[in-house]
Enzyme design. Structure first.
Site, PDB file in Angstrom:
ATOM      1  N   GLU A 183       1.212  -1.412  -0.018  1.00 38.27           N
ATOM      2  CA  GLU A 183      -0.506  -0.061   0.104  1.00 38.27           C
ATOM      3  C   GLU A 183       1.074   1.300  -0.064  1.00 38.27           C
ATOM      4  OE1 GLU A 183      -2.691  -0.070  -1.005  1.00 38.27           O
ATOM      5  OE2 GLU A 183      -3.162  -2.460   0.001  1.00 38.27           O
ATOM      6  N   GLY A 184       1.544   1.019  -0.680  1.00 37.47           N
ATOM      7  CA  GLY A 184       2.720   2.381  -1.391  1.00 37.47           C
ATOM      8  C   GLY A 184       3.769   2.239  -0.051  1.00 37.47           C
TER       9      GLY A 184
END
Length: 596
Positions: free
Chosen positions: A442-443
């Site tokens: 998620e980054g």
């Protein structure tokens, strides 16, 4: 094997004493979210996670998921499917979902403690229902009426789960490079073809269907990120009237072999002419996907918090029991062969670091969840706008800092166990391995840092930063003259002034050298996280003193706050020095000279 007990006492403190969520919910119109209801959620959530999920954590790590290559179907570890059935039967999947689609309609923040418990009890299991909430949000805000009618009810009920399909083998964060194609069909659907990697819960045996939200390109799409559209692609075909059809052209090609979260199915997903339906407007898919992604980023931050707490619980228990040497200041337990290791200052350093990061991080993370509700339901537009700006600012901080601190805390816990932490018997090494992924998916932390400094502060002129600074200033003004947190006011004011000065200087340097943003971004994010946490510790002291809690609880909060301000907040000095050094310290060395 590591143990887990939901920290209900501190969860209640953060929820009710620090944040006052029950009062806030009443003001926002969530009349069903009373304190009695929220207490019931906490109690039942603790029972489910402690007795059903936690015992399966080591099982999932040992057994992992398996793939039948002939069918492309994934089997989850023993007990996972049965635990999911209990999760659905208990109504947990629809706790915060809209009632019109079968949910219970509680505010987002009402489910955040449950999320922490699930992640602490069994992170790998928690990844299976993780993205269903994000898929629900994306379809709710961007889908057509028929898509909401057909897909949301089974997602909310837990009969189906959702995924987020972005990454491709050649394109990670740079989504503008993706190659997955979507060809329009005569019936209004699209034929989706391409390969996606790192897909969490891409296939499993828990539900009858899986709803994939897939980024792909239309035939006439412009190049880059402006040519990306979003499609809903179910594993089992779904007609517009909701009828299930034949298996779709979606197949798990392989399972990744990972450092941790072995019980979570991380899939390579192949889409071969799979039937999909456009969600939202053509070439506007990235904006729609960010609705899902931002929800997931906050959720992953809570994963770091949950793992930290479980690791800390086990390290604290061990430190109280393990006898090693005598205290340097004299025997504390002369009736025993040696003192427990908790008497030694360095062990206390590690335990207090965990306690400070966890309890302060809990207030910070829960507040971000409350901002979601305020941004959606506040009675006036100005409050909604300010909450949304602050939420955007806090999302990368919550995601990055709580997960980075999760790695730190799980490794501190492992160190408290000494050699026993390095072996599998006590289960702490699993927590350390599992925690590492939270800083990546998620980054990555680097991506969160660029989002914070480059986008939320510089591009958007720091609306969220101003809101955060306003909260700190209000607390300092309130507490500055003999308030419960007056001893922390000077440090807070000094750090906020430095925060503003650093922001201004980076902006000035970036005007002539764009590399200055990337060079400063990581240190800026961590500096921001530590100052924000200092605010939440000061607020926690104020809340504890105003509460009816025991004197020992209040004393523990104040002493932990003092430890944080004296021992952890000074980390900002190193981050500030790194930012002030400028981009040249990173860019001067030629790429070919790294191995010189």
């Amino acid at each position: 094997m590591s143990q887990y007990q939901a920290p209900l006492n501190d969860m209640r403190f953060a929820t009710f004493d620090v944040l006052g969520v029950d009062t806030c919910f009443a003001r926002l119109g969530f009349t069903d979210a009373t304190r009695d209801v929220l207490d019931a959620v906490l109690e039942e959530g603790a029972r489910f996670t402690e007795t059903v999920l936690a015992p399966l954590n080591a099982v999932g790590d040992r057994a992992g998921c398996t793939l039948d290559k002939a069918t492309g179907r994934v089997t989850t570890p023993p007990g996972f499917r049965e635990a999911y059935a209990q999760f659905v039967e208990g109504g947990w999947s629809g706790l915060t979902a809209p009632p019109e689609f079968g949910g219970q309609g509680l505010p987002h923040a009402a489910g955040i403690a449950l999320k922490e418990m699930i992640d602490a009890a069994n992170l790998a299991w928690g990844n299976f229902p993780l993205l269903s909430h994000g898929a629900t949000e994306a379809l709710l805000h961007h889908g057509e009426d028929w898509q909401r009618d057909v897909f949301l009810k089974p997602l909310v009920e837990g009969r189906w789960t959702g995924t987020m399909c972005l990454t491709e083998p050649h394109a990670g964060t740079d989504l503008g490079l993706l190659r997955t194609r979507a060809e329009p069909q005569a019936d209004g659907s699209y034929s989706v073809t391409g390969t996606k990697i790192f897909i969490t819960a891409g296939d499993h045996d828990m539900t009858e269907n899986i709803v994939h939200l897939v980024l792909a390109r239309l035939p006439d799409a412009p190049a880059g990120s402006k040519g990306i559209s979003l499609f809903v692609v179910p594993r089992q075909r779904v007609a517009r009237d909701g009828a299930l059809g034949e298996p779709n052209g979606v197949r798990c090609g392989s399972l990744e072999h990972k450092m941790g979260i072995h019980g979570s199915a991380t899939c390579v997903m192949n889409f071969d002419g799979a039937q999909g339906w456009l969600v939202g407007q053509p070439n506007k898919g990235l904006a729609a996907m960010f609705t899902m992604m931002n929800t997931a980023r906050l959720a992953v931050g809570l994963q770091g918090l949950g793992l930290s707490d479980r690791a800390y619980q086990n390290a604290l228990r061990y430190a109280r029991e393990r006898l090693q040497m005598r205290s340097a200041s004299g025997a504390k337990h002369p009736d025993k062969a040696a003192d427990p290791i908790i008497v030694h200052p360095d062990v206390r350093r590690m335990l207090l670091t965990c306690k400070a990061l966890i309890e302060g991080g809990r207030a910070m993370g829960y507040h971000a969840a409350l901002l979601v509700d305020i941004a959606h339901a506040a009675p006036n537009a100005q409050e909604r706008e300010q909450a949304d700006a602050l939420l955007g600012f806090m999302t990368p901080i919550v995601k990055a800092c709580l997960t980075e601190w999760g790695v730190e805390c799980t490794y501190h816990a492992l160190q408290c166990f000494g050699g026993h932490g390095y072996i599998a018997e006590h289960g702490v090494e699993q927590l350390a391995r599992d925690a590492r992924i939270t800083t990546l998916y998620e980054g990555t932390t680097g991506i969160q840092a660029l989002d914070l400094l480059g986008r939320k502060v510089l591009q958007q002129r720091g609306a969220g930063l101003k809101a955060m600074l306003g909260m700190i200033d209000a607390l300092c003004s309130e507490q500055g003259d003999g308030g419960a947190a007056s001893e922390f006011v000077d440090a807070l004011r000094e750090k906020t002034a430095q925060w503003q000065q650093l922001t201004q200087r980076i902006a000035e340097r970036a005007a002539s050298n764009a590399d200055e943003v990337g060079a400063a971004s990581y240190d800026y994010l961590m500096f921001s996280g530590y100052v924000t946490l200092a605010y939440w510790w000061a607020r926690s002291v104020v809340a504890s003193e105003a509460s009816s809690r025991p004197a020992a609880f209040k004393a523990a909060k104040r002493e932990t706050a003092r430890f944080y301000f004296e021992r952890i907040l000074p980390r900002t000095l190193a981050h500030a020095a790194a930012m002030e050094s400028g981009a040249e310290t990173l860019t001067a060395l030629e790429a070919d000279a790294f191995d010189a």
